[in-house]
Write a protein that holds these residues in place. Structure first.
Motif, mmCIF file in Angstrom:
data_model
loop_
_atom_site.group_PDB
_atom_site.id
_atom_site.type_symbol
_atom_site.label_atom_id
_atom_site.label_comp_id
_atom_site.label_asym_id
_atom_site.label_seq_id
_atom_site.Cartn_x
_atom_site.Cartn_y
_atom_site.Cartn_z
ATOM 1 N N SER A 39 0.876 -1.187 0.104
ATOM 2 C CA SER A 39 -0.015 0.110 0.039
ATOM 3 C C SER A 39 0.832 1.205 -0.179
ATOM 4 O O SER A 39 2.073 1.324 0.375
ATOM 5 C CB SER A 39 -0.726 -0.260 1.358
ATOM 6 O OG SER A 39 -0.348 -0.045 2.503
ATOM 7 N N TYR A 64 -6.401 13.828 -1.117
ATOM 8 C CA TYR A 64 -5.326 13.074 -0.945
ATOM 9 C C TYR A 64 -4.388 12.871 -2.050
ATOM 10 O O TYR A 64 -4.813 12.201 -3.030
ATOM 11 C CB TYR A 64 -5.418 11.757 -0.232
ATOM 12 C CG TYR A 64 -6.118 11.972 1.247
ATOM 13 C CD1 TYR A 64 -5.204 12.073 2.272
ATOM 14 C CD2 TYR A 64 -7.466 11.903 1.286
ATOM 15 C CE1 TYR A 64 -5.672 12.286 3.950
ATOM 16 C CE2 TYR A 64 -8.042 12.243 2.741
ATOM 17 C CZ TYR A 64 -7.225 12.385 3.977
ATOM 18 O OH TYR A 64 -7.712 12.743 4.928
ATOM 19 N N PHE A 78 -1.290 10.340 -3.465
ATOM 20 C CA PHE A 78 -0.653 9.161 -3.142
ATOM 21 C C PHE A 78 0.553 9.142 -4.107
ATOM 22 O O PHE A 78 1.581 8.216 -3.794
ATOM 23 C CB PHE A 78 -1.666 7.999 -3.477
ATOM 24 C CG PHE A 78 -2.759 7.974 -2.395
ATOM 25 C CD1 PHE A 78 -2.486 7.614 -1.221
ATOM 26 C CD2 PHE A 78 -3.932 7.947 -2.881
ATOM 27 C CE1 PHE A 78 -3.743 7.371 -0.280
ATOM 28 C CE2 PHE A 78 -5.150 8.235 -2.157
ATOM 29 C CZ PHE A 78 -4.995 7.615 -0.935
ATOM 30 N N TYR A 136 -7.815 0.527 -5.395
ATOM 31 C CA TYR A 136 -8.427 1.023 -4.446
ATOM 32 C C TYR A 136 -7.988 1.651 -3.314
ATOM 33 O O TYR A 136 -6.637 1.445 -3.014
ATOM 34 C CB TYR A 136 -9.738 0.006 -4.248
ATOM 35 C CG TYR A 136 -9.105 -1.340 -3.983
ATOM 36 C CD1 TYR A 136 -8.521 -1.625 -2.791
ATOM 37 C CD2 TYR A 136 -9.540 -2.330 -4.808
ATOM 38 C CE1 TYR A 136 -8.175 -3.065 -2.363
ATOM 39 C CE2 TYR A 136 -9.064 -3.423 -4.579
ATOM 40 C CZ TYR A 136 -8.257 -3.868 -3.582
ATOM 41 O OH TYR A 136 -7.656 -5.083 -3.161
ATOM 42 N N THR A 137 -8.741 2.267 -2.628
ATOM 43 C CA THR A 137 -8.135 2.877 -1.271
ATOM 44 C C THR A 137 -8.866 1.762 -0.009
ATOM 45 O O THR A 137 -9.773 1.253 -0.111
ATOM 46 C CB THR A 137 -8.868 4.065 -0.915
ATOM 47 O OG1 THR A 137 -10.224 4.190 -1.032
ATOM 48 C CG2 THR A 137 -8.000 5.206 -1.722
ATOM 49 N N ARG A 138 -8.091 1.873 1.048
ATOM 50 C CA ARG A 138 -8.380 1.175 2.126
ATOM 51 C C ARG A 138 -8.488 2.245 3.364
ATOM 52 O O ARG A 138 -7.590 3.070 3.359
ATOM 53 C CB ARG A 138 -7.505 0.083 2.594
ATOM 54 C CG ARG A 138 -7.743 -0.859 3.887
ATOM 55 C CD ARG A 138 -6.922 -1.752 4.125
ATOM 56 N NE ARG A 138 -7.296 -3.193 3.322
ATOM 57 C CZ ARG A 138 -6.429 -3.417 2.464
ATOM 58 N NH1 ARG A 138 -5.298 -3.099 2.232
ATOM 59 N NH2 ARG A 138 -6.897 -4.450 1.628
ATOM 60 N N ILE A 139 -9.592 2.192 4.061
ATOM 61 C CA ILE A 139 -9.926 3.640 4.922
ATOM 62 C C ILE A 139 -9.927 2.542 6.442
ATOM 63 O O ILE A 139 -10.322 1.434 6.602
ATOM 64 C CB ILE A 139 -11.112 4.248 4.711
ATOM 65 C CG1 ILE A 139 -12.203 3.228 4.453
ATOM 66 C CG2 ILE A 139 -10.735 4.866 3.503
ATOM 67 C CD1 ILE A 139 -13.439 4.256 4.319
ATOM 68 N N PHE A 174 -12.280 9.671 -7.232
ATOM 69 C CA PHE A 174 -10.847 9.645 -7.692
ATOM 70 C C PHE A 174 -10.605 10.508 -9.038
ATOM 71 O O PHE A 174 -11.515 10.834 -9.857
ATOM 72 C CB PHE A 174 -10.564 8.098 -8.142
ATOM 73 C CG PHE A 174 -10.729 7.310 -6.749
ATOM 74 C CD1 PHE A 174 -9.649 6.991 -6.055
ATOM 75 C CD2 PHE A 174 -11.874 6.782 -6.392
ATOM 76 C CE1 PHE A 174 -9.718 6.416 -4.754
ATOM 77 C CE2 PHE A 174 -12.152 5.893 -5.348
ATOM 78 C CZ PHE A 174 -11.120 5.559 -4.500
ATOM 79 N N ALA A 177 -12.307 -1.943 2.704
ATOM 80 C CA ALA A 177 -11.749 -1.536 1.373
ATOM 81 C C ALA A 177 -12.644 -2.310 0.330
ATOM 82 O O ALA A 177 -13.422 -3.553 0.843
ATOM 83 C CB ALA A 177 -10.310 -2.234 1.008
ATOM 84 N N ALA A 215 -7.402 10.815 -4.390
ATOM 85 C CA ALA A 215 -8.610 10.536 -3.915
ATOM 86 C C ALA A 215 -9.254 11.735 -2.933
ATOM 87 O O ALA A 215 -8.462 12.384 -2.362
ATOM 88 C CB ALA A 215 -8.428 9.451 -2.842
ATOM 89 N N ILE A 270 -5.939 6.392 5.627
ATOM 90 C CA ILE A 270 -6.352 5.939 4.241
ATOM 91 C C ILE A 270 -5.022 5.622 3.525
ATOM 92 O O ILE A 270 -4.082 6.377 3.606
ATOM 93 C CB ILE A 270 -7.007 7.278 3.550
ATOM 94 C CG1 ILE A 270 -7.372 6.787 1.915
ATOM 95 C CG2 ILE A 270 -6.240 8.540 3.602
ATOM 96 C CD1 ILE A 270 -8.400 7.460 1.636
ATOM 97 N N SER A 272 -3.647 3.876 -0.509
ATOM 98 C CA SER A 272 -3.838 3.674 -1.784
ATOM 99 C C SER A 272 -3.417 2.021 -2.097
ATOM 100 O O SER A 272 -2.163 1.525 -1.464
ATOM 101 C CB SER A 272 -3.061 4.283 -2.593
ATOM 102 O OG SER A 272 -3.420 3.797 -4.050
#
Length: 772
Positions: free
Chosen positions: A205, A220, A222, A229-232, A246, A281, A292, A305, A307
């Motif tokens: 990530s 944001y 990256f 995708y993003t993980r939050i 995005f 995610a 994002a 968050i 990526s």
């Protein structure tokens, strides 16, 4: 059940199973674009079990055993021509299962199977069917202990909507609960084959490198354009919502700009359950992006968050570096574009409402793809889709899997048959042969090659192809797609469609003749060689003037004609002069599009015009490779002019910032500049030609590549008019130093005379010196 191996003629073995299971569909499924659903069953295991799960789906799936995720693959079962074959995966679930009673859930999403595909108002929903479903068996010690069937149950999921272009919405306040039964579908289980390539995986990530607030949103950055995708991680009140959309680029004034996504929503929405810290995610989608934009509704806090890039080829197999930082970044950009577009199939782009397996992009990039990643299984799988979608008349699809052939298509005409695109069926197998030494891929694809060549001849009933001008009509060609014309007040010349089509007709016929010789099809080889001569002679008559000038006097015409030996000997020197002049007149700016660009620098190097090759490659103006890097690109652009010198965004309806085609220049970096070329008479890196093209402005060069024998390394450096070229060849790989290329050759400190047939170097490390 034991796997049963079945195979078609000349095909690599495809693994199929004799399934006890049936394909089942949740009866609570509400259809495409609606709330997602799942199926569930139970099974019992004795102590000491080693259960194996065999699983696939119509749509996408994610499986859980006793509430724990099975494996770490993404977007399973993947994307193929589902009417031809569907992949299944195999997992050892011993660490998830337990003695006694166990539960399995299979969550289902629309995926490529029924998400709307294609663009804008032409999007085709339910392309391969309107019913999602799952098939699964759990086998322990040769006995089936669980199989999908009519006794399973179903229910709805917290995924309230998902789609390949849409993104995903998830409401954590909704729990997956049993609310229905299942229907057994009449899917033929012979469609299911073991996954032919590596599954899509998450890469490490990426944390944001910057963020700023605009209105009620936080953007944001990256630092890298990716597909993923993003993980939050969030904490807040139940019902609060996090919405994320995005973008690949920012506008000229730094504004968030995702107009080039067209009608692809490409966004994520997460509604909190309110149960402490929550991490999420998406499961059934991906986006192409660097930026994002996060908008929060309600009482919640975004704790983190990241990526998450994904790819079918996450591991790099080759590298190239020199003293010019922008060149090194260009290679890295190509790697990231390959990663982001090699997701189950080689796509054109990962962000907008398209993401299709365009054959022209894949054709020109095939060689580079094999240098930068182990692409053998991935591209071979793709070729099977190409062959399945090949038309009865021999036309090869513009893209595959091809939704325009499926019920519900709004497209008129036949989206197949473009030269340069359809030639993927000859070019890609040949590159796989050169890199991996597999004759069987040539055998498997050879019948399709012959059909393609017959189709090309039939377009105009002869060797000179006169393409149709309308999309969807037989013989339509994209030509040298997106070939730049320079100043619109005085545009530079471009290649005509007929010339481009006829050039590629010659290229593919020559390749097919070589392939016929390799696989022992002697009679076909003789026919193809005769046809190739007919095409070459016709090409010379049609496109060369008495002075040796080509008809369209453009960079693409000369590059392809010289690279593929289509310039008659009597015109060679004159045409070479014209080629030089069109480069100089363009002030060393690129004048080639999708099919011309991969040939441009190799042609100049072949002709010994390295001064021009160096200036064109290192040009920092638009159009140019390094212009993209100077504008902050972290992947390869679709258009040379995707962002203007003043920061202006080109027309967003036709503008992708992650399109790998122009990254095909990396093949030239490895094979010409670093000087390591796989040889057709000893493919698979059994022997390599060692002939570096020394470009002084690069300072020094190093490369490496992991081939089937091990790692190949090469480097060169200049000092006092001499080059020192150092190569390391793994066991099983020989090098050949060609004759009549360099003067004053020394090998490992000893003066060497290179015989006419070349000098063979054994595996190991060698230091070669020569005069510049």
């Amino acid at each position: 059940m034991e796997d049963v191996r079945l195979a078609s003629d000349a095909a690599e073995m495809l693994q199929r199973r004799s399934w006890d299971a049936k394909v089942i569909s949740p009866d609570v499924d509400e259809g495409v674009g609606r709330r997602a659903s799942f199926v569930a069953g139970s099974f019992t295991l004795p102590a000491g079990s080693r259960p194996m799960l065999y699983i696939s789906a119509q749509g996408l799936y994610r499986a859980f055993v006793n509430g724990k995720r099975v494996g770490n693959d993404c977007l399973t079962p993947g994307w193929t021509c589902y009417d031809n074959r569907i992949a299944f995966q195999t997992y050892d679930i011993s660490d998830l299962a337990q003695e006694g009673e166990n539960r399995i859930e299979i969550w289902l999403g629309d995926g490529w199977f029924r998400s709307p595909l294609m663009w804008r108002e032409y999007a085709i929903p339910n392309g391969w069917g309107d019913r999602i479903g799952a098939i699964a068996e759990i086998v322990d010690g040769g006995a089936t202990v669980c199989a999908t069937g009519p006794d399973w149950q179903s229910g709805l999921l917290p995924v309230t909507k998902s789609g390949i272009y849409y993104g995903e919405d998830y409401d954590a306040g909704l729990k997956p609960e049993i609310s229905g039964s299942v229907e057994v579908l009449e899917t033929d289980t012979a469609l299911f084959v073991a996954h032919e390539a590596e599954a899509v995986k998450e890469l490490d990530s990426l944390k944001p490198v910057g963020s700023w607030t605009v209105g009620d949103a936080v953007i944001y950055d990256f630092g890298q354009n990716v597909a993923g995708y993003t993980r939050i991680r969030v904490k807040g009140a139940a019902g609060a919502k996090v919405y994320i959309d995005f973008a690949e680029v920012l506008g000229p004034n730094g504004e968030f700009d995702n107009r080039n996504y067209r009608v692809a929503r490409a966004a994520l929405s997460y509604t909190l359950s309110g149960d402490g810290e929550e991490c999420w995610a998406p499961m059934f989608t991906f986006m192409g992006y660097r930026y994002a934009r996060v908008t929060i509704e309600g009482d919640t806090e975004l704790l983190d968050i990241v990526s998450v890039p994904i790819s079918s080829v996450p591991d790099v197999a080759g590298g190239f570096e020199c003293d010019v930082a922008a060149v090194n970044r260009l290679v890295l950009n190509t790697i990231w574009s390959q990663r982001g577009n090699f997701i189950e199939i080689p796509t054109d782009c990962p962000q907008r409402d398209e993401r299709l397996g365009w054959t022209g992009d894949a054709q020109v990039f095939a060689g580079t793809a094999c240098w930068l990643a182990d692409s053998e299984r991935f591209l071979r799988k793709y070729l099977r889709d190409v062959m399945h979608d090949q038309r009865d008349d021999g036309g090869v699809p513009h893209f595959t899997p091809d939704p325009t052939r499926r019920p519900g298509s709004k497209f008129t005409g036949d989206w197949a048959g473009s030269t340069g695109w359809g030639d993927v069926i000859t070019v890609m197998p040949w590159q796989l042969y050169l890199h991996y030494g597999r004759e069987d891929v040539l055998r498997e694809c050879f019948p399709a090659m012959l059909k393609w060549l017959d189709y090309l001849w039939s377009i105009s009933d002869g060797p000179i192809i006169h393409p149709h001008s309308s999309w969807g009509q037989k013989g339509f060609t994209f030509g040298d797609w997106l070939q730049p014309v320079g100043d619109n007040r005085k545009p530079r010349p471009t290649i005509a469609d007929d010339c481009a089509a006829t050039l590629y007709f010659a290229i593919s016929t020559d390749l097919a003749a070589k392939i016929a010789r390799v696989i022992g099809e002697t009679a076909e080889a003789e026919k193809l060689e005769a046809n190739a001569k007919v095409i070459r002679d016709a090409f010379a008559r049609e496109y060369f003037s008495a002075s040796g000038r080509m008809a369209h006097n453009d960079q693409t015409s000369y590059a392809l004609a010289f690279l593929y030996d289509l310039v008659p000997v009597e015109h060679f020197e004159a045409a070479k002069g014209y080629f030089r002049r069109v480069i100089v007149d363009a002030k060393h700016k690129i004048g080639t599009g999708f099919i011309g660009t991969p040939a441009l620098l190799p042609a100049l190097s072949k002709l010994g015009m390295n001064d021009l090759a160096e200036k064109v490659f290192l040009n920092r103006k638009v159009p140019g490779w390094l212009y993209q890097v100077d504008r902050g690109a972290t992947t390869i652009w679709e258009r040379w002019d995707a962002i203007g010198e003043d920061g202006t965004i080109y027309e967003p309806l036709m503008n992708s910032y992650n399109h790998y085609a122009y990254g095909a220049v990396c093949q030239w970096l490895f094979e010409n500049v670093a000087g390591v070329q796989p040889m057709e008479d000893a493919p698979g890196f059994d022997r390599v030609r060692l002939a570096p093209t020394v470009l002084p402005e690069l300072g020094k060069v190093t490369m490496w590549h992991d081939c089937r024998h091990g790692r190949v390394e090469a480097s060169w450096v200049l000092a006092n008019g001499r080059a020192t070229y150092r190569v390391t060849l793994p066991e099983g790989c020989e090098g050949v130093l060609p004759a009549d290329i360099y003067n004053g050759v020394t090998i490992d400190g000893e003066t060497a005379l290179v015989p006419p047939e070349g000098l063979t170097l054994s595996s190991g490390t060698h230091e070669i010196g020569f005069d510049i």
